[in-house]
Motif scaffolding. Sequence first.
Motif, PDB file in Angstrom:
ATOM      1  N   GLU A   1      -0.445   5.215   9.308  1.00 14.24           N
ATOM      2  CA  GLU A   1      -1.760   4.841   9.830  1.00 14.24           C
ATOM      3  C   GLU A   1      -2.712   4.473   8.703  1.00 14.24           C
ATOM      4  O   GLU A   1      -3.461   3.486   8.792  1.00 14.24           O
ATOM      5  CB  GLU A   1      -2.339   5.988  10.652  1.00 14.24           C
ATOM      6  CG  GLU A   1      -1.680   6.181  12.011  1.00 14.24           C
ATOM      7  CD  GLU A   1      -2.258   7.360  12.757  1.00 14.24           C
ATOM      8  OE1 GLU A   1      -3.029   8.126  12.143  1.00 14.24           O
ATOM      9  OE2 GLU A   1      -1.951   7.522  13.942  1.00 14.24           O
ATOM     10  N   ARG A   2      -2.692   5.246   7.633  1.00 14.12           N
ATOM     11  CA  ARG A   2      -3.585   4.970   6.504  1.00 14.12           C
ATOM     12  C   ARG A   2      -3.205   3.658   5.807  1.00 14.12           C
ATOM     13  O   ARG A   2      -4.079   2.899   5.376  1.00 14.12           O
ATOM     14  CB  ARG A   2      -3.534   6.131   5.507  1.00 14.12           C
ATOM     15  CG  ARG A   2      -4.111   7.433   6.059  1.00 14.12           C
ATOM     16  CD  ARG A   2      -4.026   8.548   5.048  1.00 14.12           C
ATOM     17  NE  ARG A   2      -4.853   8.252   3.868  1.00 14.12           N
ATOM     18  CZ  ARG A   2      -4.783   8.932   2.734  1.00 14.12           C
ATOM     19  NH1 ARG A   2      -3.918   9.915   2.610  1.00 14.12           N
ATOM     20  NH2 ARG A   2      -5.563   8.617   1.725  1.00 14.12           N
ATOM     21  N   CYS A   3      -1.898   3.395   5.699  1.00 15.56           N
ATOM     22  CA  CYS A   3      -1.445   2.137   5.088  1.00 15.56           C
ATOM     23  C   CYS A   3      -1.944   0.936   5.881  1.00 15.56           C
ATOM     24  O   CYS A   3      -2.503  -0.013   5.319  1.00 15.56           O
ATOM     25  CB  CYS A   3       0.085   2.102   5.009  1.00 15.56           C
ATOM     26  SG  CYS A   3       0.808   3.060   3.662  1.00 15.56           S
TER      27      CYS A   3
ATOM     28  N   GLY B   1       0.810  11.432   3.412  1.00 19.16           N
ATOM     29  CA  GLY B   1       0.530  12.052   4.692  1.00 19.16           C
ATOM     30  C   GLY B   1       0.960  13.505   4.636  1.00 19.16           C
ATOM     31  O   GLY B   1       1.892  13.862   3.908  1.00 19.16           O
TER      32      GLY B   1
ATOM     33  N   THR C   1       0.849  -1.184   0.000  1.00 14.84           N
ATOM     34  CA  THR C   1       0.000   0.000   0.000  1.00 14.84           C
ATOM     35  C   THR C   1       0.889   1.241   0.000  1.00 14.84           C
ATOM     36  O   THR C   1       1.962   1.254   0.603  1.00 14.84           O
ATOM     37  CB  THR C   1      -0.926   0.050   1.229  1.00 14.84           C
ATOM     38  OG1 THR C   1      -0.135  -0.062   2.427  1.00 14.84           O
ATOM     39  CG2 THR C   1      -1.933  -1.073   1.197  1.00 14.84           C
TER      40      THR C   1
ATOM     41  N   PHE D   1      -4.294   0.831   8.223  1.00 17.89           N
ATOM     42  CA  PHE D   1      -5.749   0.784   8.391  1.00 17.89           C
ATOM     43  C   PHE D   1      -6.402   0.014   7.245  1.00 17.89           C
ATOM     44  O   PHE D   1      -7.364  -0.729   7.448  1.00 17.89           O
ATOM     45  CB  PHE D   1      -6.313   2.202   8.468  1.00 17.89           C
ATOM     46  CG  PHE D   1      -7.813   2.241   8.651  1.00 17.89           C
ATOM     47  CD1 PHE D   1      -8.380   2.012   9.891  1.00 17.89           C
ATOM     48  CD2 PHE D   1      -8.647   2.487   7.568  1.00 17.89           C
ATOM     49  CE1 PHE D   1      -9.755   2.040  10.063  1.00 17.89           C
ATOM     50  CE2 PHE D   1     -10.029   2.518   7.735  1.00 17.89           C
ATOM     51  CZ  PHE D   1     -10.579   2.295   8.976  1.00 17.89           C
ATOM     52  N   GLU D   2      -5.872   0.185   6.029  1.00 20.88           N
ATOM     53  CA  GLU D   2      -6.460  -0.465   4.864  1.00 20.88           C
ATOM     54  C   GLU D   2      -5.903  -1.865   4.612  1.00 20.88           C
ATOM     55  O   GLU D   2      -6.334  -2.542   3.683  1.00 20.88           O
ATOM     56  CB  GLU D   2      -6.254   0.410   3.625  1.00 20.88           C
ATOM     57  CG  GLU D   2      -6.992   1.732   3.691  1.00 20.88           C
ATOM     58  CD  GLU D   2      -6.927   2.512   2.397  1.00 20.88           C
ATOM     59  OE1 GLU D   2      -6.454   1.933   1.381  1.00 20.88           O
ATOM     60  OE2 GLU D   2      -7.332   3.686   2.382  1.00 20.88           O
TER      61      GLU D   2
ATOM     62  N   GLU E   1       0.649   9.871   9.794  1.00 17.81           N
ATOM     63  CA  GLU E   1      -0.643   9.810   9.105  1.00 17.81           C
ATOM     64  C   GLU E   1      -0.588   8.812   7.954  1.00 17.81           C
ATOM     65  O   GLU E   1      -1.518   8.013   7.758  1.00 17.81           O
ATOM     66  CB  GLU E   1      -1.020  11.189   8.576  1.00 17.81           C
ATOM     67  CG  GLU E   1      -2.338  11.191   7.799  1.00 17.81           C
ATOM     68  CD  GLU E   1      -2.625  12.513   7.101  1.00 17.81           C
ATOM     69  OE1 GLU E   1      -3.605  12.566   6.340  1.00 17.81           O
ATOM     70  OE2 GLU E   1      -1.873  13.481   7.306  1.00 17.81           O
ATOM     71  N   ALA E   2       0.507   8.837   7.177  1.00 14.75           N
ATOM     72  CA  ALA E   2       0.625   7.938   6.033  1.00 14.75           C
ATOM     73  C   ALA E   2       0.695   6.481   6.477  1.00 14.75           C
ATOM     74  O   ALA E   2       0.056   5.605   5.879  1.00 14.75           O
ATOM     75  CB  ALA E   2       1.860   8.303   5.210  1.00 14.75           C
TER      76      ALA E   2
ATOM     77  N   LYS F   1       0.513   5.452   0.601  1.00 11.48           N
ATOM     78  CA  LYS F   1      -0.379   6.510   1.053  1.00 11.48           C
ATOM     79  C   LYS F   1       0.406   7.798   1.295  1.00 11.48           C
ATOM     80  O   LYS F   1       1.594   7.766   1.623  1.00 11.48           O
ATOM     81  CB  LYS F   1      -1.094   6.104   2.356  1.00 11.48           C
ATOM     82  CG  LYS F   1      -2.062   4.942   2.191  1.00 11.48           C
ATOM     83  CD  LYS F   1      -3.226   5.318   1.287  1.00 11.48           C
ATOM     84  CE  LYS F   1      -4.158   4.146   1.062  1.00 11.48           C
ATOM     85  NZ  LYS F   1      -5.253   4.497   0.127  1.00 11.48           N
TER      86      LYS F   1
END
Length: 220
Positions: free
Chosen positions: A207-209, A181, A177, A211-212, A204-205, A179
């Motif tokens: 976390e987004r990676c 941030g 992934t 999370f998905e 943030e980046a 992402k």
Amino acid sequence: MRKIFLLMISLCMFSSVCLASMADKVNAISSYTGETKKVSVLLDAPLGYVSNEEIRKIVVDKADEMFPTPQFLVTPFEDSQMMKQIYREEHGMPTTEYASNFGTTLKMADIQAIGQSLNTDYVLFIQVSDSGPSYSSSNTWIPFIGGVSSTKAKTSVKCDVRIMNVKTGKYVAMKQTVKDGADSSSSFMGIGGDMPSFDKAYQEAIERCLFELDIDTSKL
């Protein structure tokens, strides 16, 4: 109205995450054969990521979610990270922040050897790399108010996630992934507005990676 709408979206996302977590637990229990398999987590990333307490917690929480009990037992994160560092030291591999830039990323044989040292059945290997930080700024003049300046820090983070069967030395699941941030700050007439934080952009980046990240481990 906008706040209510955002609250409804947040509640829906929270409900979805809870339902997904419950489904994972049900699948784990239904596929449990009486044998608990050990899983160790290796985070191979720049020092800034590895030493960040919040990022470490995110990784551990994600591992617990992906490998639910009673089918799996996730070994202490600190133990696996220490074993990885010892392995790098013993094999002359840099442990510094920019080690991955010089072709010293862990290979399959390295991950298997570390997993064998930990006496674990599976290794969840997470390799994090980033595009480097970038800045952008803008200035706007608002009549009767004055000049407003904004600065934005941005980075792209790539997470390569692989699950290895330590016995065979082969990856049984892989996912990548990427992402973005960002963090920003603003100032009015040169007053206020601290510099944006790259740490927040990185976090943030990541976390987004994570999370998905969705890998079915019930068949392992």
